[in-house]
Each structure stands twice: as C-alpha cells, then as structure tokens.
Scaffold this active site. Sequence first.
Site, mmCIF file in Angstrom:
data_model
loop_
_atom_site.group_PDB
_atom_site.id
_atom_site.type_symbol
_atom_site.label_atom_id
_atom_site.label_comp_id
_atom_site.label_asym_id
_atom_site.label_seq_id
_atom_site.Cartn_x
_atom_site.Cartn_y
_atom_site.Cartn_z
ATOM 1 N N GLY A 47 16.574 -1.807 -18.817
ATOM 2 C CA GLY A 47 16.358 -3.185 -19.248
ATOM 3 C C GLY A 47 16.419 -4.063 -18.018
ATOM 4 O O GLY A 47 15.831 -3.742 -16.990
ATOM 5 N N GLU A 48 17.194 -5.117 -18.096
ATOM 6 C CA GLU A 48 17.313 -6.032 -16.959
ATOM 7 C C GLU A 48 18.793 -6.085 -16.589
ATOM 8 O O GLU A 48 19.611 -6.597 -17.352
ATOM 9 C CB GLU A 48 16.776 -7.403 -17.376
ATOM 10 C CG GLU A 48 15.973 -8.094 -16.284
ATOM 11 C CD GLU A 48 16.881 -8.587 -15.177
ATOM 12 O OE1 GLU A 48 16.603 -8.300 -13.982
ATOM 13 O OE2 GLU A 48 17.893 -9.233 -15.499
ATOM 14 N N CYS A 79 18.122 3.814 -15.491
ATOM 15 C CA CYS A 79 17.481 2.682 -14.826
ATOM 16 C C CYS A 79 18.453 1.495 -14.695
ATOM 17 O O CYS A 79 19.387 1.592 -13.922
ATOM 18 C CB CYS A 79 16.179 2.322 -15.536
ATOM 19 S SG CYS A 79 15.063 1.471 -14.421
ATOM 20 N N ARG A 106 18.250 -2.526 -6.120
ATOM 21 C CA ARG A 106 17.416 -2.893 -7.279
ATOM 22 C C ARG A 106 15.949 -3.067 -6.876
ATOM 23 O O ARG A 106 15.650 -3.480 -5.765
ATOM 24 C CB ARG A 106 17.914 -4.193 -7.893
ATOM 25 C CG ARG A 106 19.316 -4.084 -8.442
ATOM 26 C CD ARG A 106 19.765 -5.414 -9.015
ATOM 27 N NE ARG A 106 18.862 -5.845 -10.072
ATOM 28 C CZ ARG A 106 18.510 -7.103 -10.268
ATOM 29 N NH1 ARG A 106 18.958 -8.067 -9.485
ATOM 30 N NH2 ARG A 106 17.686 -7.402 -11.247
ATOM 31 N N ILE A 135 10.084 2.477 -13.948
ATOM 32 C CA ILE A 135 9.620 1.107 -14.205
ATOM 33 C C ILE A 135 10.504 0.131 -13.425
ATOM 34 O O ILE A 135 11.694 -0.012 -13.729
ATOM 35 C CB ILE A 135 9.684 0.770 -15.714
ATOM 36 C CG1 ILE A 135 8.864 1.790 -16.522
ATOM 37 C CG2 ILE A 135 9.187 -0.649 -15.966
ATOM 38 C CD1 ILE A 135 9.029 1.664 -18.016
ATOM 39 N N ARG A 136 9.939 -0.520 -12.424
ATOM 40 C CA ARG A 136 10.719 -1.405 -11.533
ATOM 41 C C ARG A 136 12.054 -0.728 -11.218
ATOM 42 O O ARG A 136 13.130 -1.307 -11.386
ATOM 43 C CB ARG A 136 10.971 -2.756 -12.188
ATOM 44 C CG ARG A 136 9.746 -3.613 -12.250
ATOM 45 C CD ARG A 136 10.098 -5.027 -12.568
ATOM 46 N NE ARG A 136 10.530 -5.738 -11.370
ATOM 47 C CZ ARG A 136 11.259 -6.837 -11.373
ATOM 48 N NH1 ARG A 136 11.695 -7.346 -12.486
ATOM 49 N NH2 ARG A 136 11.557 -7.436 -10.250
ATOM 50 N N HIS A 171 13.231 6.532 -16.855
ATOM 51 C CA HIS A 171 13.402 6.331 -18.307
ATOM 52 C C HIS A 171 13.125 7.606 -19.111
ATOM 53 O O HIS A 171 12.025 7.751 -19.662
ATOM 54 C CB HIS A 171 12.426 5.249 -18.786
ATOM 55 C CG HIS A 171 12.808 3.872 -18.388
ATOM 56 N ND1 HIS A 171 13.495 3.019 -19.227
ATOM 57 C CD2 HIS A 171 12.600 3.189 -17.254
ATOM 58 C CE1 HIS A 171 13.697 1.877 -18.618
ATOM 59 N NE2 HIS A 171 13.158 1.943 -17.412
ATOM 60 N N GLU A 173 13.979 8.290 -22.000
ATOM 61 C CA GLU A 173 13.822 7.979 -23.433
ATOM 62 C C GLU A 173 12.378 7.592 -23.770
ATOM 63 O O GLU A 173 12.033 7.431 -24.932
ATOM 64 C CB GLU A 173 14.801 6.873 -23.848
ATOM 65 C CG GLU A 173 14.476 5.475 -23.366
ATOM 66 C CD GLU A 173 14.695 5.262 -21.865
ATOM 67 O OE1 GLU A 173 15.036 6.218 -21.145
ATOM 68 O OE2 GLU A 173 14.485 4.122 -21.415
HETATM 69 N N1 GLN Z 1 14.449 -3.776 -12.376
HETATM 70 C C1 GLN Z 1 15.441 -3.690 -13.379
HETATM 71 C C2 GLN Z 1 16.760 -4.307 -12.945
HETATM 72 O O1 GLN Z 1 17.056 -4.435 -11.796
HETATM 73 C C3 GLN Z 1 15.693 -2.302 -13.894
HETATM 74 C C4 GLN Z 1 14.424 -1.730 -14.451
HETATM 75 C C5 GLN Z 1 14.562 -0.936 -15.688
HETATM 76 O O2 GLN Z 1 15.615 -0.755 -16.289
HETATM 77 N N2 GLN Z 1 13.430 -0.449 -16.108
HETATM 78 O O3 GLN Z 1 17.490 -4.645 -13.815
#
Ligand code: GLN
Length: 207
Positions: A47-48, A79, A106, A135-136, A171, A173
Amino acid sequence: MPTIGVLALQGDFREHCQRLRSIGVATREVRLPVHLDGLDGLVLPGGESTTIARLLQRFGLQEPLRERARAGFPLWGTCAGAILLGDAVPGLDRAPLGLLPIMVERNAYGRQIDSFETDLDVPALGAKPFHAVFIRAPRIASVGSGVEVLARHEGDPVIVRRGPLLATTFHPELTSDVRLHDYFMTECVGPAESAAKALPTLAGGSH
Ligand code: GLN
C-alpha cells in the site's frame, strides 16, 4: 485451524485474505489492537507506507505489535509492509516498527511507471521460479545479523527472513502462486504455534 490477521488500514489486504483462505487459513482484518487477540500471525500488506505508518500510530497498534513480535509473533510484510518491518527507513516521516534489522529504501526502482514483473529463483520454494510483481517497490539496501536472504533480484535481497519474521519487497498476493503464503504458514507460523503449544507442558512439568 490457524487464524491469520491481515492489517486492514490501507492497501491490498483483501487479496492477502483471499490467498490465505484459498489455502485453508482463517483470516481476520485487523484495524485495532483488540483484533490481534488470539491470532497466530499477521500480514502487513502493500500500500502506501507513510499512510499505513500514520494509521498504525493513530490506532495505537505500534506498541502492541512490537510487544508481540518480541514474544515471537509471526509477521510477514509485503512491499509497504516490508518497509514498516524495517529498522532503518530514510524518508519515512514516522518511525517504522523496527522489528527486522534491514535498511529499506522506498520507491528505489523509480515511479509507478517503472513497476515491473520478473521471475525469481527461490530455492526455498523449489525449482519452479516465482513470478513476482514489483509496484513502486522498495529496495532492501542492507541486512543485519541473523537475516537470511531467500531470493535476490539483480543482487538486491527481495525475500528475507529472520525466524518468524518474513519480508518481501514485491506483491505475492497479486498472482495465483500461493507458495509464499504456504511458506509463511509452515516455516514462520507453524514453528511458533508448536512452540506456544509446548509451553503449558513445560510450565506444568516444572511444578
Ligand atoms: N511505494 C510504496 C511506499 O513507499 C510501497 C509500494 C507498495 O506497497 N506497492 O509506501
């Protein structure tokens, strides 16, 4: 049947619940400290990480999680969840949980558009490669003592483990391959559960 909590403050917790249920594990969404009672382990989803870190603090979950982790509670961060497990995260405006001695950078592979998928060689899961969605994604820049690296991508650790604590920078999941969910259940939760079951016998035997 073991029950695994999935931190449900933000991010893709529903996908983790689905994967766990598909392998016969009962799940519970965790938003408050009381939801941790009786769980056999917890997944911190992607997530974030800044949002999740703030919400962890707001809902008073940080200390209960740290206390449980000190007592051997299994945790798996994917992540953003891996970022939160770390003990050194430059640029995170709240303290991470600090449970795993890893330094995490990050968004290290660039922006959303630089997200990628790749096949990882993970000997602990068998010969078949594990298809991983980044993903990021964060990058584990260094690992401290006792941290086992289970897989790398271009030299960087992407699956690490220290006893009952597991972290993946991608990820699992989001694909149908449940081998990492199985791994968490057998290698991290399983031994912790057996140790907890052994305790009453040990205590009883000493009287
Ligand atoms: N870029 C996100 C962060 O720093 C993490 C990315 C993710 O969970 N897919 O929170």
